[in-house]
Design a protein around this motif. Structure first.
Motif, PDB file in Angstrom:
ATOM      1  N   MET A  14     -82.091  56.110  39.183  1.00  0.00           N
ATOM      2  CA  MET A  14     -82.115  56.082  40.666  1.00  0.00           C
ATOM      3  C   MET A  14     -81.015  56.899  41.307  1.00  0.00           C
ATOM      4  O   MET A  14     -80.649  56.271  42.184  1.00  0.00           O
ATOM      5  CB  MET A  14     -82.395  54.651  40.848  1.00  0.00           C
ATOM      6  N   PHE A  15     -80.717  58.028  40.610  1.00  0.00           N
ATOM      7  CA  PHE A  15     -79.417  58.546  41.055  1.00  0.00           C
ATOM      8  C   PHE A  15     -79.733  59.171  42.771  1.00  0.00           C
ATOM      9  O   PHE A  15     -80.935  59.818  42.946  1.00  0.00           O
ATOM     10  CB  PHE A  15     -79.244  59.667  40.385  1.00  0.00           C
ATOM     11  N   SER A  16     -78.924  58.717  43.522  1.00  0.00           N
ATOM     12  CA  SER A  16     -79.385  59.209  44.995  1.00  0.00           C
ATOM     13  C   SER A  16     -78.244  59.912  45.771  1.00  0.00           C
ATOM     14  O   SER A  16     -77.317  59.205  45.990  1.00  0.00           O
ATOM     15  CB  SER A  16     -79.662  57.668  45.680  1.00  0.00           C
ATOM     16  N   PRO A  17     -78.175  61.178  45.676  1.00  0.00           N
ATOM     17  CA  PRO A  17     -77.184  61.890  45.900  1.00  0.00           C
ATOM     18  C   PRO A  17     -77.131  61.919  47.667  1.00  0.00           C
ATOM     19  O   PRO A  17     -77.532  62.973  48.092  1.00  0.00           O
ATOM     20  CB  PRO A  17     -77.340  63.228  45.514  1.00  0.00           C
ATOM     21  N   ARG A  18     -77.107  61.004  48.124  1.00  0.00           N
ATOM     22  CA  ARG A  18     -77.114  60.586  49.615  1.00  0.00           C
ATOM     23  C   ARG A  18     -75.829  61.028  50.578  1.00  0.00           C
ATOM     24  O   ARG A  18     -75.901  61.185  51.833  1.00  0.00           O
ATOM     25  CB  ARG A  18     -77.602  59.295  50.064  1.00  0.00           C
ATOM     26  N   GLY A  19     -74.827  61.138  49.747  1.00  0.00           N
ATOM     27  CA  GLY A  19     -73.438  61.719  50.483  1.00  0.00           C
ATOM     28  C   GLY A  19     -72.608  60.469  50.719  1.00  0.00           C
ATOM     29  O   GLY A  19     -72.971  59.396  50.961  1.00  0.00           O
ATOM     30  N   GLU A  68     -76.846  63.969  37.642  1.00  0.00           N
ATOM     31  CA  GLU A  68     -78.062  64.783  38.541  1.00  0.00           C
ATOM     32  C   GLU A  68     -79.037  64.918  37.536  1.00  0.00           C
ATOM     33  O   GLU A  68     -80.266  64.824  38.207  1.00  0.00           O
ATOM     34  CB  GLU A  68     -77.309  66.200  38.590  1.00  0.00           C
ATOM     35  N   THR A  69     -79.031  64.765  36.135  1.00  0.00           N
ATOM     36  CA  THR A  69     -80.100  64.988  35.540  1.00  0.00           C
ATOM     37  C   THR A  69     -80.190  63.955  34.418  1.00  0.00           C
ATOM     38  O   THR A  69     -80.999  64.002  33.595  1.00  0.00           O
ATOM     39  CB  THR A  69     -80.007  66.269  34.630  1.00  0.00           C
ATOM     40  N   LEU A  70     -79.461  62.905  34.667  1.00  0.00           N
ATOM     41  CA  LEU A  70     -79.370  61.542  33.870  1.00  0.00           C
ATOM     42  C   LEU A  70     -80.868  60.988  33.430  1.00  0.00           C
ATOM     43  O   LEU A  70     -81.190  60.797  32.270  1.00  0.00           O
ATOM     44  CB  LEU A  70     -78.618  60.590  34.178  1.00  0.00           C
ATOM     45  N   SER A  71     -81.613  60.953  34.648  1.00  0.00           N
ATOM     46  CA  SER A  71     -82.993  60.255  34.374  1.00  0.00           C
ATOM     47  C   SER A  71     -83.559  61.132  33.589  1.00  0.00           C
ATOM     48  O   SER A  71     -84.620  60.450  32.563  1.00  0.00           O
ATOM     49  CB  SER A  71     -83.644  60.319  35.925  1.00  0.00           C
ATOM     50  N   GLN A  72     -83.746  62.427  33.592  1.00  0.00           N
ATOM     51  CA  GLN A  72     -84.445  63.371  32.886  1.00  0.00           C
ATOM     52  C   GLN A  72     -83.959  63.208  31.432  1.00  0.00           C
ATOM     53  O   GLN A  72     -84.920  63.261  30.409  1.00  0.00           O
ATOM     54  CB  GLN A  72     -84.598  64.901  33.273  1.00  0.00           C
ATOM     55  N   ASP A  73     -82.673  63.239  31.197  1.00  0.00           N
ATOM     56  CA  ASP A  73     -81.865  63.445  29.858  1.00  0.00           C
ATOM     57  C   ASP A  73     -82.290  62.019  29.116  1.00  0.00           C
ATOM     58  O   ASP A  73     -82.600  62.064  28.049  1.00  0.00           O
ATOM     59  CB  ASP A  73     -80.570  63.215  29.972  1.00  0.00           C
ATOM     60  N   GLN A 132     -68.629  64.231  50.752  1.00  0.00           N
ATOM     61  CA  GLN A 132     -68.993  64.915  49.767  1.00  0.00           C
ATOM     62  C   GLN A 132     -70.350  64.721  49.631  1.00  0.00           C
ATOM     63  O   GLN A 132     -70.903  63.513  49.290  1.00  0.00           O
ATOM     64  CB  GLN A 132     -68.470  64.212  48.274  1.00  0.00           C
ATOM     65  N   ALA A 133     -71.170  65.869  49.928  1.00  0.00           N
ATOM     66  CA  ALA A 133     -72.648  65.624  50.075  1.00  0.00           C
ATOM     67  C   ALA A 133     -73.314  65.489  49.023  1.00  0.00           C
ATOM     68  O   ALA A 133     -74.597  64.566  49.248  1.00  0.00           O
ATOM     69  CB  ALA A 133     -73.053  67.049  50.765  1.00  0.00           C
ATOM     70  N   ARG A 134     -72.912  65.933  47.862  1.00  0.00           N
ATOM     71  CA  ARG A 134     -73.750  65.338  46.783  1.00  0.00           C
ATOM     72  C   ARG A 134     -73.323  64.062  45.871  1.00  0.00           C
ATOM     73  O   ARG A 134     -73.404  63.873  44.630  1.00  0.00           O
ATOM     74  CB  ARG A 134     -73.774  66.808  45.647  1.00  0.00           C
TER      75      ARG A 134
END
Ligand SMILES: Cc1cc2nc3c(=O)[nH]c(=O)nc-3n(C[C@H](O)[C@H](O)[C@H](O)COP(=O)(O)OP(=O)(O)OC[C@H]3O[C@@H](n4cnc5c(N)ncnc54)[C@H](O)[C@@H]3O)c2cc1C
Length: 415
Positions: free
Chosen positions: A112-117, A101-106, A175-177
């Motif tokens: 391009m994490f896309s929690p589309r479900g 969820e925060t890898l791009s910032q880390d 799994q929505a996330r």
């Protein structure tokens, strides 16, 4: 290393992009490192990154026989989810999903994490029972999933054919996330961050032997000379058995080719990931518009990275049943990767009979989703010499003791 930001992009656009640094250095191997990691796939690079970030161990080399991210990390269909059944699996996969969820910032790199479900279709009564059970287990584990009916499936993914022909869609584990990320970017982001911490990523450097004295690892022989180390991490997926043999022990791993294919790009038509385990196929749409399709493993052990034609036929046939519209699509390319399968379909993050030598493997058909969590756990194991809470259940001694972590349903051959 310069930070990537919108201001940096604008500045470089004005000066013909001459101010960018190389994303990672191309060093010559040093004679000795505190720790060496074999394999610059996602898991090896993530282990190195968390060794530096969480444990301050930065005199580290990551040795790669090809190019970084050129193994399964650059060949997978990028599905990320954590809806596994057993507690140790849910813990490590959920840790991993939450790190995504925060890898791009880390990493200061857009993965391009896309929690589309993600939905796993139930197409038999047996699957309904299995997925309801998983949803209940996940509720106890704090993993956010739910069992949904066929109308909700159709609402979330209108291009699905609910009514058959062979297997109607009866419901799904949702799994929505869950979602996807860009696989190359995950490898590149970790590589850049490792290089920035002063670690050496050495490509075109194949490990050909493991040297040892008095039951402890002393270094590795490579195609670029001998390199000494205090600690060695073997993180080579399908080649784990080969490296274990060099180090003098055996692993309960079989290497199989798993394959995938992509279609020509089309307009956006599907904004979730769908896995259909009974007919066996899974699909998502990439940002470029290609339909990304995952198939099965070969029925025999091999190292070919190619795959077999009959699998393409079976996978496409299965998906045409579920998504009739893809019968009109042209397929662009197909490829394979060598996955490392354990008998219980759970990974190994473990000490080995050789002192100072650790192994991380057995992620099989589903390790992309686990990269951050696995790296976190492997770094802790290598730094402290003892597994932390995330890795404790995944020791290789479980196969001798019969403490299997059976995930054959959650892992299946799909992800
Ligand atoms: C077609 C396909 C689809 C998949 N889809 C998914 C998915 O949707 N979701 C999911 O979670 N997972 C998926 N996976 C699984 C996932 O890709 C792997 O579990 C994961 O990428 C493994 O990462 P790794 O870093 O362990 O291995 P790799 O990325 O394979 O890295 C290992 C590296 O070790 C190097 N190496 C090997 N031997 C040596 C040596 N002697 N010396 C030096 N270097 C060496 C290799 O060159 C390689 O680069 C899929 C896999 C495939 C093949």
């Amino acid at each position: 290393m310069k930070r990537y930001s919108v201001f940096a992009v604008a500045r470089e656009a004005l000066r013909h992009r001459l101010g960018w640094d190389r994303a990672w250095a191309d060093p010559v191997p040093k004679p000795r490192y505190d720790a060496i990691i074999v394999g610059a796939g996602g898991h090896g690079l993530a282990a190195a990154y968390y060794l530096g970030r969480n444990h301050g161990i930065r005199n580290v080399a990551i040795l790669e026989k090809g190019w970084l991210g050129g193994g399964n990390t650059g060949r997978n269909t990028t599905i990320i989810r954590s809806n596994y059944l057993q507690d140790p699996s849910a813990a490590i996969y959920e840790k991993s999903r939450s790190l995504y969820e925060t890898l791009s910032q880390d990493l200061n790199f857009n993965v391009m994490f896309s929690p589309r479900g993600v939905m796993m279709l139930a197409q038999t009564q047996h699957e309904i029972r299995g997925y309801k059970r998983t949803a209940q287990a996940n509720a106890l584990q704090g993993v956010d999933t739910e069992y949904i009916g066929p109308e909700r499936v159709k609402e979330l993914c209108p291009i699905i054919q609910i009514g058959g022909p062979r297997y109607p869609v009866l419901g799904a584990l949702w799994q929505a996330r869950g979602g996807t990320a860009r696989h190359d970017a995950v490898a590149w982001g970790y590589a850049r961050a490792c290089s920035d911490m002063g670690m050496d990523i050495i490509q075109q450097c194949e490990v050909t032997g493991v040297t040892q004295a008095d039951g402890r690892v002393t270094g590795v022989a490579t195609t670029r000379g001998d390199i000494a180390c205090d600690k060695l991490g073997i993180v080579v997926a399908g080649h784990s058995g080969v490296l274990a043999q060099m180090a003098g022990f055996r692993l309960p791993i079989e290497s199989l080719c798993l394959q995938a294919l992509v279609s020509e790009p089309i307009k956006p038509c599907m904004d979730v990931v769908v896995m259909a385990n009974t007919v066996h196929g899974y699909m998502s749409q990439s940002d470029k518009g290609e339909m990304v399709i995952g198939g099965g493993t070969d029925g025999f052990n091999n190292y070919t990275q190619r795959g077999s034609f009959h699998h393409i036929e079976e996978t496409v046939r299965a998906l045409v049943e579920t998504f009739p519209m893809i019968s009109r699509l042209k397929m662009l390319r197909q490829w394979g990767g060598i996955v490392d399968m354990t008998g219980d379909r759970s990974p190994i993050i473990s000490r080995t009979p050789l002192g100072g030598c650790f192994v991380n493997c057995g992620w099989g058909t589903g390790g992309f989703k686990a990269i951050p969590g696995s790296g976190w756990a492997m770094a802790e194991l290598m730094a402290k010499g003892e597994p932390g809470p995330l890795a404790a259940a995944f020791g290789m001694d479980r196969f001798r003791a019969g403490r299997f972590i059976d995930e054959s349903v959650a892992a299946g051959v799909a992800h």
